[in-house]
Design a protein around this motif. Structure first.
Motif, PDB file in Angstrom:
ATOM      1  N   LEU A 183       0.819  -1.217   0.000  1.00 26.75           N
ATOM      2  CA  LEU A 183       0.000   0.000   0.000  1.00 26.75           C
ATOM      3  C   LEU A 183       0.854   1.269   0.000  1.00 26.75           C
ATOM      4  CD1 LEU A 183      -2.803  -1.013   2.536  1.00 26.75           C
ATOM      5  CD2 LEU A 183      -2.896  -1.060   0.035  1.00 26.75           C
ATOM      6  N   LYS A 235      -8.388  -0.654   2.946  1.00 26.76           N
ATOM      7  CA  LYS A 235      -7.364  -1.695   2.780  1.00 26.76           C
ATOM      8  C   LYS A 235      -7.942  -2.979   2.172  1.00 26.76           C
ATOM      9  CE  LYS A 235      -4.461   0.110   6.487  1.00 26.76           C
ATOM     10  NZ  LYS A 235      -3.735  -0.161   7.752  1.00 26.76           N
ATOM     11  N   LYS A 273      -0.589  -4.932   2.201  1.00 28.51           N
ATOM     12  CA  LYS A 273      -0.468  -4.258   3.494  1.00 28.51           C
ATOM     13  C   LYS A 273       0.360  -2.980   3.371  1.00 28.51           C
ATOM     14  CE  LYS A 273      -0.674  -8.682   5.889  1.00 28.51           C
ATOM     15  NZ  LYS A 273       0.029  -9.627   6.772  1.00 28.51           N
TER      16      LYS A 273
END
Length: 375
Positions: free
Chosen positions: A303, A322, A375
């Protein structure tokens, strides 16, 4: 005079036998077609016909916008024009998508050469490369023909983006048969997977190929039915920027078919086209800013990379929550992306991954094969 007459009789007898043999071969190759229904259910790019003394492999449109059809006679003997002796005992393939097909049929040991072997991820085939059983042939666009000639494979299976395939013409002039494989042009996931039957007929393993495909088809359709148990269809965006252009699957593409079969609401499902769409990020943001899930965001591995790449990325709801999933982190020993190699042969596993993403409650114990949440 008697000697001349005798020699003339021997010569005439030789030509008589030669003509007779040729007629027998010709007779064999023009024998009647066995009236069997084609086993090809989903793929449009190839077909197999059976005759009394040989088989015919027909490849339709092996490259984009092709109007050519190629026919190959498969026999137990080297006898026909464009004929190929089967089973093939030594082969060179040129796409990583061919590797799982060979492995599923247990003929990976027949592979003797490959261009850019670092792209191959499968441990089974990598062990053969590391042992020296599979030789490096350079670049797929310009295969080392000298080394190829030394290897002298019985067949090269290639792929081409267009009709300008001079390299394969050169290989054929060396006396090595070439068949172009068009699996990448198939428009459905099961259509791509069915090309295992293409390899099955080359190795005289049609029954095994049919059995493997039937199992993949069964698993795929079972997963599709599981996805339909959910009354919720999460909205999906896909793709990402490449040189300021956002590429994402068109509505008639096989990627869109995956998302549809996973019972999701792909926001570009109604767009025309069987390939990809090229859009600007503002258009994608306007339509997809509130999408629930973001699939395959280009080649970003986390991310943080996505957030740094463009200011708008972090404003998508899927990013904020997310709910971003990618396959780029699952790689082989040399860095090849496993999805690109294995996914065409195992669409059932791809579909299960997507169902796990969209409807995790339906596949509680299933573990991802290709994708992971970034992540």
């Amino acid at each position: 005079m008697r000697f001349i007459t005798f020699r003339l009789l021997i010569t005439l007898l030789f030509f008589s036998i030669l003509i007779s043999c040729k007629n027998e071969i010709k007779k064999g190759l023009t024998s009647e077609k066995i009236n069997t229904k084609s086993s090809i259910k989903y793929a449009s790019g190839f077909n197999i016909e059976y005759f009394e003394t040989y088989k015919k492999l027909i490849v339709n449109a092996p490259y984009q916008d092709s109007k050519e059809t190629f026919e190959f006679i498969l026999t137990g003997i080297n006898s026909a024009e464009k004929g190929i002796k089967t089973p093939v005992n030594s082969i060179v393939v040129t796409s990583t998508t061919h590797i799982p097909m060979l492995e599923l049929l247990n003929v990976e040991d027949k592979l003797i050469g490959y261009p850019n072997t670092d792209y191959i991820s499968s441990k089974k085939t990598r062990d053969l490369i590391n042992s020296g059983a599979i030789k490096e042939l350079g670049n797929e666009e310009s295969i080392n023909t000298e080394l190829l000639l030394d290897l002298n494979p019985e067949l090269v299976v290639g792929f081409s983006l267009n009709s300008n395939n001079k390299m394969f013409v050169t290989i054929e002039k060396l006396g090595i048969p070439v068949i172009l494989n068009g699996d990448w042009l198939e428009e459905t996931p099961l259509g791509r997977a069915e090309w295992i039957k293409f390899f099955g007929v080359l190795f005289d393993k049609e029954k095994l190929a049919d059995s493997i495909f039937n199992e993949i088809e069964k698993n795929y359709l079972t997963a599709k039915n599981i996805a339909l148990k959910s009354n919720i269809k999460p909205s999906i965006i896909s793709g990402g920027l490449f040189k300021d252009i956002w590429n994402l699957p068109a509505g008639e593409s096989f990627e869109a078919a995956f998302l549809n079969d996973a019972n999701t609401d792909y926001l570009w499902v109604n767009s025309a086209g069987k390939g990809s769409l090229s859009l600007n990020i503002e258009n994608v943001f306007e339509k997809g800013k509130n999408a629930d899930i973001w699939i395959s965001p280009s080649f970003y591995s986390n991310l943080t990379e996505i957030e740094k790449a463009n200011d708008l990325y972090s404003k998508f709801k899927a990013f904020t929550n997310k709910e971003v999933f990618s396959f780029v982190n699952k790689r082989g020993e040399k860095g090849g992306i496993i999805y690109f190699e294995l996914a065409p042969a195992r669409p059932d596993l791809v579909l299960k991954d997507l169902i796990k993403i969209a409807h995790p409650e339906l596949l509680k114990d299933y573990k991802f094969t290709f994708f992971e949440k970034l992540k």
